[in-house]
Design a protein around this motif. Structure first.
Motif, PDB file in Angstrom:
ATOM      1  N   MET A 228       0.785  -1.322   0.065  1.00  0.00           N
ATOM      2  CA  MET A 228      -0.063   0.111  -0.033  1.00  0.00           C
ATOM      3  C   MET A 228       0.820   1.359   0.047  1.00  0.00           C
ATOM      4  SD  MET A 228      -2.467   1.604   3.103  1.00  0.00           S
ATOM      5  CE  MET A 228      -3.005   3.037   3.156  1.00  0.00           C
ATOM      6  N   LYS A 229       0.531   2.318  -0.767  1.00  0.00           N
ATOM      7  CA  LYS A 229       1.003   3.688  -0.763  1.00  0.00           C
ATOM      8  C   LYS A 229       0.108   4.681  -0.506  1.00  0.00           C
ATOM      9  CE  LYS A 229       3.688   6.753  -3.592  1.00  0.00           C
ATOM     10  NZ  LYS A 229       4.064   7.195  -4.931  1.00  0.00           N
ATOM     11  N   VAL A 230       0.676   5.591   0.487  1.00  0.00           N
ATOM     12  CA  VAL A 230      -0.091   6.916   0.743  1.00  0.00           C
ATOM     13  C   VAL A 230       0.705   8.018   0.266  1.00  0.00           C
ATOM     14  CG1 VAL A 230      -0.929   8.383   2.754  1.00  0.00           C
ATOM     15  CG2 VAL A 230      -0.991   5.829   2.790  1.00  0.00           C
ATOM     16  N   ALA A 231       0.094   9.097  -0.487  1.00  0.00           N
ATOM     17  CA  ALA A 231       0.685  10.208  -0.788  1.00  0.00           C
ATOM     18  C   ALA A 231       0.175  11.217   0.101  1.00  0.00           C
ATOM     19  CB  ALA A 231       0.221  10.386  -2.628  1.00  0.00           C
ATOM     20  N   ALA A 232       0.975  11.731   0.816  1.00  0.00           N
ATOM     21  CA  ALA A 232       0.640  12.587   2.017  1.00  0.00           C
ATOM     22  C   ALA A 232       1.090  14.128   1.620  1.00  0.00           C
ATOM     23  CB  ALA A 232       1.137  12.124   3.222  1.00  0.00           C
ATOM     24  N   MET A 233       0.530  15.233   1.810  1.00  0.00           N
ATOM     25  CA  MET A 233       1.125  16.520   2.105  1.00  0.00           C
ATOM     26  C   MET A 233       0.414  17.115   3.471  1.00  0.00           C
ATOM     27  SD  MET A 233       0.662  19.892  -0.363  1.00  0.00           S
ATOM     28  CE  MET A 233       1.750  19.505  -1.470  1.00  0.00           C
ATOM     29  N   VAL A 234       1.157  17.191   4.335  1.00  0.00           N
ATOM     30  CA  VAL A 234       0.992  17.273   5.704  1.00  0.00           C
ATOM     31  C   VAL A 234       2.042  18.554   6.310  1.00  0.00           C
ATOM     32  CG1 VAL A 234      -0.028  15.028   6.092  1.00  0.00           C
ATOM     33  CG2 VAL A 234       2.482  15.619   6.567  1.00  0.00           C
ATOM     34  N   TRP A 235       1.395  18.770   7.459  1.00  0.00           N
ATOM     35  CA  TRP A 235       2.447  19.924   8.321  1.00  0.00           C
ATOM     36  C   TRP A 235       3.600  19.378   8.881  1.00  0.00           C
ATOM     37  CZ3 TRP A 235      -1.079  23.121  12.235  1.00  0.00           C
ATOM     38  CH2 TRP A 235      -2.162  23.585  11.407  1.00  0.00           C
ATOM     39  N   GLY A 236       4.597  20.069   8.803  1.00  0.00           N
ATOM     40  CA  GLY A 236       5.886  19.646   9.213  1.00  0.00           C
ATOM     41  C   GLY A 236       6.069  18.765  10.573  1.00  0.00           C
ATOM     42  N   SER A 237       4.976  18.971  11.616  1.00  0.00           N
ATOM     43  CA  SER A 237       4.885  18.331  12.835  1.00  0.00           C
ATOM     44  C   SER A 237       4.312  16.880  12.727  1.00  0.00           C
ATOM     45  CB  SER A 237       4.135  19.170  13.854  1.00  0.00           C
ATOM     46  OG  SER A 237       2.688  19.446  13.348  1.00  0.00           O
ATOM     47  N   ASP A 238       3.543  16.646  11.641  1.00  0.00           N
ATOM     48  CA  ASP A 238       3.349  15.469  11.326  1.00  0.00           C
ATOM     49  C   ASP A 238       4.397  14.654  10.892  1.00  0.00           C
ATOM     50  OD1 ASP A 238       0.250  16.205  12.012  1.00  0.00           O
ATOM     51  OD2 ASP A 238       0.211  17.138   9.826  1.00  0.00           O
ATOM     52  N   ILE A 239       4.969  14.928  10.226  1.00  0.00           N
ATOM     53  CA  ILE A 239       6.058  14.292   9.322  1.00  0.00           C
ATOM     54  C   ILE A 239       6.721  13.151  10.152  1.00  0.00           C
ATOM     55  CG2 ILE A 239       7.882  14.204   7.863  1.00  0.00           C
ATOM     56  CD1 ILE A 239       7.094  16.900   6.954  1.00  0.00           C
ATOM     57  N   PRO A 240       7.323  13.591  11.204  1.00  0.00           N
ATOM     58  CA  PRO A 240       8.145  12.352  11.956  1.00  0.00           C
ATOM     59  C   PRO A 240       7.212  11.298  12.424  1.00  0.00           C
ATOM     60  CG  PRO A 240       7.909  14.464  13.299  1.00  0.00           C
ATOM     61  CD  PRO A 240       7.550  14.694  11.941  1.00  0.00           C
ATOM     62  N   LEU A 241       6.125  11.560  12.819  1.00  0.00           N
ATOM     63  CA  LEU A 241       5.383  10.404  13.445  1.00  0.00           C
ATOM     64  C   LEU A 241       4.571   9.657  12.331  1.00  0.00           C
ATOM     65  CD1 LEU A 241       3.581  12.440  16.449  1.00  0.00           C
ATOM     66  CD2 LEU A 241       5.328  10.951  16.340  1.00  0.00           C
ATOM     67  N   LEU A 242       4.121  10.289  11.288  1.00  0.00           N
ATOM     68  CA  LEU A 242       3.669   9.628   9.964  1.00  0.00           C
ATOM     69  C   LEU A 242       4.697   8.631   9.289  1.00  0.00           C
ATOM     70  CD1 LEU A 242       1.535  12.037   7.719  1.00  0.00           C
ATOM     71  CD2 LEU A 242       0.952  10.049   8.771  1.00  0.00           C
ATOM     72  N   ASP A 243       6.019   9.152   9.378  1.00  0.00           N
ATOM     73  CA  ASP A 243       6.978   8.287   8.642  1.00  0.00           C
ATOM     74  C   ASP A 243       7.242   7.126   9.730  1.00  0.00           C
ATOM     75  OD1 ASP A 243       9.290   7.952   6.920  1.00  0.00           O
ATOM     76  OD2 ASP A 243      10.506   8.325   8.905  1.00  0.00           O
ATOM     77  N   ALA A 244       7.267   7.275  10.918  1.00  0.00           N
ATOM     78  CA  ALA A 244       7.595   6.435  12.025  1.00  0.00           C
ATOM     79  C   ALA A 244       6.426   5.260  12.007  1.00  0.00           C
ATOM     80  CB  ALA A 244       7.739   6.875  13.567  1.00  0.00           C
ATOM     81  N   GLY A 245       5.309   5.588  11.952  1.00  0.00           N
ATOM     82  CA  GLY A 245       4.107   4.810  11.982  1.00  0.00           C
ATOM     83  C   GLY A 245       3.857   4.049  10.737  1.00  0.00           C
ATOM     84  N   ALA A 246       4.284   4.639   9.444  1.00  0.00           N
ATOM     85  CA  ALA A 246       4.123   3.972   8.120  1.00  0.00           C
ATOM     86  C   ALA A 246       5.321   2.803   8.430  1.00  0.00           C
ATOM     87  CB  ALA A 246       4.528   4.955   7.225  1.00  0.00           C
ATOM     88  N   ARG A 247       6.399   3.122   8.943  1.00  0.00           N
ATOM     89  CA  ARG A 247       7.858   2.263   8.860  1.00  0.00           C
ATOM     90  C   ARG A 247       7.031   0.962   9.685  1.00  0.00           C
ATOM     91  NH1 ARG A 247      12.689   4.001   7.018  1.00  0.00           N
ATOM     92  NH2 ARG A 247      12.539   6.317   6.775  1.00  0.00           N
TER      93      ARG A 247
END
Length: 647
Positions: A1-20
């Motif tokens: 599965m692939k997600v294309a995301a455009m989000v705030w900077g504060s979302d990025i580290p947690l989204l990246d960690a959660g996806a991994r």
């Protein structure tokens, strides 16, 4: 599965960690660059093979161009605090609310739950989302403790007091929740070398529905009666309900420093920028805090440079040191008794406008009388000073001793002979100070003014050097000294009237004597505070960034670590703002002088009438004119201007 995301900077580290953790491929674009066509194109390409689009929109008008180009054949999830943006979603609103709840609660586990739920949405499952994992909305943080503390007593039981003074730190709950704590950790570690520290995280404005108290309430509870200074990393520090916030800063009655985080600039980008922060960061991270009364907005951290957007930040080591040393200096100023405190007053002057005639120049303020009266009050309050009786006595002493910079008819030798030198800084001492400067700064100074302590350059003699030593001028009143702002860069006895060009030149650095004077006040005299008097001098206009200065910016270099007060005209907020942003000035405003036409009065008014009559009588009535001559001479004597007119 692939997600294309455009989000705030504060979302990025947690989204990246959660996806991994969940084994999901996510292509993340930061929303702060949504107005860049290349960024838009890159995001649109990333959605081509995506299974779901995830958006955390902003108010940037560029979204109006981007939204129509989004795919509509896959789920679109638009989440965030602002529910107006939820309508962009193509899934049921209750699911959008669930995704937003994960974001609001924060933390890696909640973002993992978000990713698991998004996978179900992409796969077309009609499943209920997991409930968010509750996390504290506020707490006292310390990097040595795995969990935050609910109150001060619990914190002190694990981190006992070790110093006589404490500093409070306020930072965003978002950065606690997403693990972006490197800057806070660096501040804590450095502060603990000289003071206790109470670092709190909270939602700045609070949220009644969530049960989150606003920052001012949390700060008042944890800081009242405990801290001597606050370092606030939140741009906005008040509740939407003013009755709840109250006047938090007045209540706590301590300085509130506001170091700024450069959210979307790397360290090198910040160093290379002549402006410093972006226009958006100036509005959000500088102007708003200024309006709330915060001070000293030095850069504290930048975005980590990895080649990809991480949303994570790192401290700037030399700025951490500068911020903490300035905080320590404020604490020392508070802790010292009045009789121990040392104060340096800096008067301004205007080179090339006859320097002797403009000592103490200040728009709409009698700076000399003001300084004299301040020192008199200091004496009454227990300061170890011997004040001048008046502003006239002060200026007479300055001019008698020639305690100014050399000029057309004032040589360095005459300044020393007349006693205008507070000290002579030898070459060895100045070279030690000079060696502390960043290498590129040393190079600029030597290119403009020669090697320390100064050399003749293109016909311009070394600034204020006597027998190989740098002359620091001023007059002493015990633990208070009064200096005229040091030499900016004119040619002294060879001045050709061009110093005003130098004065505001963004490229020409100040002289060696300029920097030596401020360093002498800091290191030798031991000033606990510098007070610039009157609008305005040239410190804040020295070469450097517009805001968030680096160690290559001359206002920052000159002011060093000394607390800086600036008595400034309330009618000139733009230039006062420059002093705040570029030279760490805390403004003490004075009102405009009330002025009106004075006109003539008494004997002088009578004299005016006699002169008018005499002018008319000269042609028509010579005898009357002769009589008027005697009356005019008598009137001149009566008006007290006989000696001045040499009649």
């Amino acid at each position: 599965m692939k997600v294309a995301a455009m989000v705030w900077g504060s979302d990025i580290p947690l989204l990246d960690a959660g996806a991994r953790r969940e084994g999901v491929h996510i292509d993340i674009t930061g929303v702060h660059n949504v107005d860049d066509p290349e960024v838009q194109d890159r995001f649109l390409r990333s959605q081509e093979d995506a299974d779901l689009i995830l958006l955390h929109p902003s108010h940037d008008p560029a979204w109006d161009d981007l939204i129509p180009r989004l795919r509509t054949d896959i789920p679109v999830v638009s989440f965030g605090h602002n529910q107006d943006f939820w309508s962009l979603s193509t899934i049921p609103i209750k699911y959008v609310a669930a995704v937003s709840a994960y974001m609001t609660h924060g933390g890696e586990e909640n973002y993992c739950r978000m990713i698991r739920f998004l996978r179900k949405i992409a796969e077309g499952e009609d499943a209920e989302p997991e409930a968010p994992l509750p996390m504290p909305w506020e707490g006292i943080y310390h990097p040595d403790s795995p969990e935050p503390f609910p109150d001060r007593n619990a914190y002190y039981s694990n981190h006992p007091r070790r110093h006589t003074q404490s500093i409070g730190i306020v930072f965003s709950r978002t950065y606690w929740a997403n693990g972006d704590r490197g800057i806070v950790d660096a501040l804590i570690r450095r502060i603990e070398q000289f003071a206790d520290v109470i670092p709190i995280f909270c939602l700045s404005g609070g949220d009644v529905d969530l049960g989150a108290r606003p920052g001012p309430v949390v700060a008042r509870e944890n800081f009242s009666g405990e801290v001597s200074l606050i370092i606030n990393l939140q741009p906005v520090f008040r509740s939407s309900n003013s009755e709840v916030s109250g006047d938090i800063f007045s209540d706590l009655n301590v300085p509130v420093m506001h170091p700024i985080l450069l959210y979307h600039k790397t360290r090198q980008e910040w160093l290379d920028s002549p402006l410093g922060p972006s226009a958006m960061e100036i509005g959000w991270s500088i102007a708003l805090p200024e309006m709330q009364g915060m001070i000293e907005m030095l850069a504290v951290g930048t975005e980590i440079e990895t080649g990809e957007e991480t949303g994570m930040h790192e401290p700037i080591p030399d700025r951490i040191e500068r911020i903490c040393r300035r905080a320590e200096a404020w604490l020392k100023l508070q802790a010292k008794s009045p009789k121990e405190r040392k104060v340096a007053f800096i008067l301004h002057n205007k080179p090339c406008s006859s320097v002797e005639a403009t000592v103490g120049a200040g728009a709409h303020l009698d700076t000399l009388e003001s300084v004299a009266r301040i020192i008199q009050v200091m004496k009454q309050e227990g300061y170890t000073v011997d004040p001048p009786s008046s502003g006239k006595e002060l200026i007479d002493r300055i001019m008698e001793k020639r305690a100014i910079s050399d000029f057309r008819w004032t040589s360095v030798g005459s300044i020393v002979r007349c006693g205008g030198a507070l000290d002579l800084v030898d070459e060895k001492t100045y070279r030690e100070w000079f060696s502390e400067l960043e290498p590129s700064v040393q190079k600029r100074l030597e290119e403009s003014w020669g090697r320390p302590p100064g050399e003749e350059m293109e016909g311009v003699p070394a600034a204020m050097v006597h027998d190989g030593k740098i002359v620091v001028t001023g007059v002493s009143y015990g633990n208070a000294v009064v200096c005229v702002q040091p030499k900016r860069g004119c040619a002294g006895a060879r001045c050709d009237g061009e110093a005003c060009r130098i004065l505001h030149d963004p490229e020409i650095p100040p002289t060696h004597q300029y920097l030596a004077t401020y360093r002498w006040l800091e290191r030798v005299f031991g000033a606990d505070v510098i007070v610039h008097v009157g609008t305005h001098g040239n410190l804040e206009f020295l070469p450097g960034k517009s805001a968030a200065p680096s160690n290559r910016c001359f206002p920052d270099i000159a002011i060093g670590t000394i607390p800086h007060l600036y008595i400034y005209n309330a009618d000139n907020p733009p230039e006062g703002t420059i002093a705040k942003r570029r030279a760490c000035a805390t403004l003490v405003n004075h009102m405009q002088t009330v002025m009106q036409a004075s006109g003539l009065y008494g004997a002088l008014k009578d004299l005016e009438k006699l002169l008018e009559e005499y002018t008319r009588a000269q042609e028509s009535d010579p005898a009357r004119a002769h009589t008027l001559e005697h009356l005019i001479i008598d009137s001149v004597e009566e008006g007290g201007i006989g000696e001045e007119t040499d009649l």
